[in-house]
Structure formats: C-alpha cells, structure tokens
Design a protein around this motif. Structure first.
Motif, PDB file in Angstrom:
ATOM      1  N   UNK A  51       0.830  -1.206   0.000  1.00  0.00           N
ATOM      2  CA  UNK A  51       0.000   0.000   0.000  1.00  0.00           C
ATOM      3  C   UNK A  51       0.863   1.255   0.000  1.00  0.00           C
ATOM      4  N   UNK A  52       1.951   1.220   0.759  1.00  0.00           N
ATOM      5  CA  UNK A  52       2.863   2.364   0.810  1.00  0.00           C
ATOM      6  C   UNK A  52       3.558   2.565  -0.536  1.00  0.00           C
ATOM      7  N   UNK A  53       3.996   1.470  -1.157  1.00  0.00           N
ATOM      8  CA  UNK A  53       4.660   1.556  -2.463  1.00  0.00           C
ATOM      9  C   UNK A  53       3.702   2.076  -3.535  1.00  0.00           C
ATOM     10  N   UNK A  54       2.455   1.638  -3.476  1.00  0.00           N
ATOM     11  CA  UNK A  54       1.470   2.093  -4.461  1.00  0.00           C
ATOM     12  C   UNK A  54       1.250   3.597  -4.364  1.00  0.00           C
ATOM     13  N   UNK A  55       1.202   4.124  -3.148  1.00  0.00           N
ATOM     14  CA  UNK A  55       1.042   5.570  -2.969  1.00  0.00           C
ATOM     15  C   UNK A  55       2.264   6.322  -3.479  1.00  0.00           C
ATOM     16  N   UNK A  56       3.446   5.755  -3.269  1.00  0.00           N
ATOM     17  CA  UNK A  56       4.684   6.386  -3.753  1.00  0.00           C
ATOM     18  C   UNK A  56       4.694   6.461  -5.281  1.00  0.00           C
ATOM     19  N   UNK A  57       4.297   5.358  -5.924  1.00  0.00           N
ATOM     20  CA  UNK A  57       4.242   5.331  -7.387  1.00  0.00           C
ATOM     21  C   UNK A  57       3.170   6.294  -7.901  1.00  0.00           C
ATOM     22  N   UNK A  58       2.043   6.346  -7.207  1.00  0.00           N
ATOM     23  CA  UNK A  58       0.965   7.245  -7.606  1.00  0.00           C
ATOM     24  C   UNK A  58       1.426   8.695  -7.605  1.00  0.00           C
ATOM     25  N   UNK A  59       2.151   9.099  -6.576  1.00  0.00           N
ATOM     26  CA  UNK A  59       2.609  10.482  -6.492  1.00  0.00           C
ATOM     27  C   UNK A  59       3.557  10.828  -7.638  1.00  0.00           C
ATOM     28  N   UNK A  60       4.425   9.901  -7.983  1.00  0.00           N
ATOM     29  CA  UNK A  60       5.336  10.142  -9.104  1.00  0.00           C
ATOM     30  C   UNK A  60       4.565  10.229 -10.419  1.00  0.00           C
ATOM     31  N   UNK A  61       3.591   9.348 -10.587  1.00  0.00           N
ATOM     32  CA  UNK A  61       2.793   9.358 -11.817  1.00  0.00           C
ATOM     33  C   UNK A  61       2.023  10.666 -11.962  1.00  0.00           C
ATOM     34  N   UNK A  62       1.503  11.178 -10.861  1.00  0.00           N
ATOM     35  CA  UNK A  62       0.757  12.432 -10.933  1.00  0.00           C
ATOM     36  C   UNK A  62       1.684  13.618 -11.174  1.00  0.00           C
ATOM     37  N   UNK A  92      21.156   5.859  -8.197  1.00  0.00           N
ATOM     38  CA  UNK A  92      19.913   5.671  -8.944  1.00  0.00           C
ATOM     39  C   UNK A  92      19.002   6.835  -8.574  1.00  0.00           C
ATOM     40  N   UNK A  93      19.113   7.909  -9.326  1.00  0.00           N
ATOM     41  CA  UNK A  93      18.444   9.158  -8.972  1.00  0.00           C
ATOM     42  C   UNK A  93      16.932   9.000  -8.884  1.00  0.00           C
ATOM     43  N   UNK A  94      16.336   8.346  -9.870  1.00  0.00           N
ATOM     44  CA  UNK A  94      14.874   8.237  -9.893  1.00  0.00           C
ATOM     45  C   UNK A  94      14.360   7.501  -8.666  1.00  0.00           C
ATOM     46  N   UNK A  95      15.038   6.430  -8.283  1.00  0.00           N
ATOM     47  CA  UNK A  95      14.601   5.640  -7.132  1.00  0.00           C
ATOM     48  C   UNK A  95      14.711   6.420  -5.830  1.00  0.00           C
ATOM     49  N   UNK A  96      15.549   7.448  -5.820  1.00  0.00           N
ATOM     50  CA  UNK A  96      15.754   8.222  -4.604  1.00  0.00           C
ATOM     51  C   UNK A  96      14.885   9.483  -4.530  1.00  0.00           C
ATOM     52  N   UNK A  97      14.024   9.651  -5.509  1.00  0.00           N
ATOM     53  CA  UNK A  97      13.026  10.716  -5.431  1.00  0.00           C
ATOM     54  C   UNK A  97      11.940  10.280  -4.466  1.00  0.00           C
ATOM     55  N   UNK A  98      11.653  11.103  -3.487  1.00  0.00           N
ATOM     56  CA  UNK A  98      10.622  10.800  -2.488  1.00  0.00           C
ATOM     57  C   UNK A  98       9.654  11.979  -2.442  1.00  0.00           C
ATOM     58  N   UNK A  99       8.490  11.793  -3.048  1.00  0.00           N
ATOM     59  CA  UNK A  99       7.496  12.861  -3.108  1.00  0.00           C
ATOM     60  C   UNK A  99       6.439  12.665  -2.032  1.00  0.00           C
ATOM     61  N   UNK A 100       6.028  13.752  -1.446  1.00  0.00           N
ATOM     62  CA  UNK A 100       4.960  13.722  -0.453  1.00  0.00           C
ATOM     63  C   UNK A 100       3.660  14.214  -1.084  1.00  0.00           C
TER      64      UNK A 100
END
Length: 208
Positions: A80-91, A173-181
């Motif tokens: 669930x946490x990973x899905x929210x992380x991916x969602x934020x990047x997609x948006x 790995x720059x993309x993997x280290x992006x953490x969006x709130x």
C-alpha cells in the motif's frame, strides 16, 4: 469604459487543474485507507499473539519456517505504501504534461523545447510560476533517470530526494531516490495553476 475580459483558455485550463487535484486526492485517499487497514490488521494480529493465540505459520518437514502470517500482513503494508509512492510520481508527470499540452495549444504548436515554450507563453501575456522549471526537471528525471537531471534538480530541490542520498556517489539511482509527499503534489498543482491563464487573463497578442 472598462473593457470586459473573458478568457476561455482560462476557464478550460483552470477547470482541468482542479480536476487533476480532485483525481489525485481521491486516488491517494483510497490508498491511505488501504494502508491504514493493513496496519490495523497487523496490529490486531500481534495483539492476538500477545494474548495467547497460536501464530499462523507453516513449516517444512524439518521444522524450518516457511511462512508466517505476520510477514504477509507486513507485505500488505509495504504494498500500500509503495502504491502511494508510485501514484505520487505518476501524478507529478501528469501535472507537467497537462501544462505542456495546454501551453502548446495556446501558441498553436505541436512540439517545442521547454525553455522556448515558456518564453512563447509569456509572450502572449500568460504567467509562468518560478517553480515550473523545477517541475520540468523532476519530470525529466522520473522519465529518463538521467544523472544530469538528477544533479540539476538536487541543486535546487534537495527536499524532493531521500534524506540519505549522497549526490557525489558516482552512480546513484536518482529516480529511485526521489521521495514525493502529498504536499509536494499539491505544490506542483499550484505551480501549474499559476503558469497559465485565468478567466480574466488578457492575451497580449489579441489586444487592439
């Protein structure tokens, strides 16, 4: 006599910005509920074990542990946490592309490099928020994972990255280290809202 201004571009554009935020909040709220549900189930299970219930697990014929129910519940939390992380990047990508598509339409182009597009939009009297360039850098990093984009973005927005990121690492790995709130996404929505017309914005190339 005061000239009446009504900009249809502004109506369409700002409605779309609002719809993006509504869509994001609905999707993120649903994932928040999944996360909280998974956490509650894990907590209930741990309490039941503390109260004397037998743990749910599976072992092989030699007694080696193969599966525990607590591991499964923890996996649900991570998913669930990973899905929210991916969602934020997609948006984040969706938000920038919404601005880009509309900006191209405003100036009658099918394709244009970002900096030139910004100048053309400003030339017709439409505003550009200062942080639009940061969103542009972020989206390029998310899509292409290029260290050049990573270094440039980190220089202006280190808050968009994992706090333990070491930018001097030769191959991060720059993309993997992006953490969006969630707050970051709301900020990006504000950025594009202020990077286009409202109903009262006057196009300078259409004035008398």
């Amino acid at each position: 006599m005061v000239k009446f201004t009504f900009n249809l571009d502004g109506v369409v554009y700002q409605d779309g910005v609002s719809n993006i935020l509504v869509s994001f909040n609905a999707a993120h709220d649903a994932l928040d509920q999944q996360y909280k549900k998974a956490e509650a189930e894990a907590a209930d299970y741990e309490r039941s074990i503390d109260d004397g219930a037998e743990p749910i697990e599976e072992r092989d014929e030699d007694g080696h542990l193969i599966y525990t129910h607590s591991d499964l519940l923890e996996m649900h939390i991570r998913d669930a946490n990973d899905a929210a992380r991916v969602l934020r990047k997609a948006f984040a990508i969706t938000i920038y592309h919404y601005w880009e598509r509309n900006a191209l339409r405003w100036i009658g182009k099918d394709k244009l490099e970002h900096s030139k597009l910004v100048k053309r939009v400003q030339a017709i009297g439409y505003p550009i928020a200062p942080r639009l360039e940061e969103l542009h850098l972020l989206v390029n990093l998310l899509k292409h994972n290029n260290p050049v984009w990573g270094q440039r973005l980190y220089a202006v927005r280190p808050d968009l990255f994992w706090v333990l990121l070491k930018p001097d690492n030769p191959k991060p790995n720059w993309e993997a280290r992006v953490v969006l709130s969630r707050e970051h996404i709301e900020q990006f929505v504000d950025t594009i809202a202020f990077s286009g017309p409202t109903t009262e914005t006057l196009r300078t190339d259409q004035t008398d």
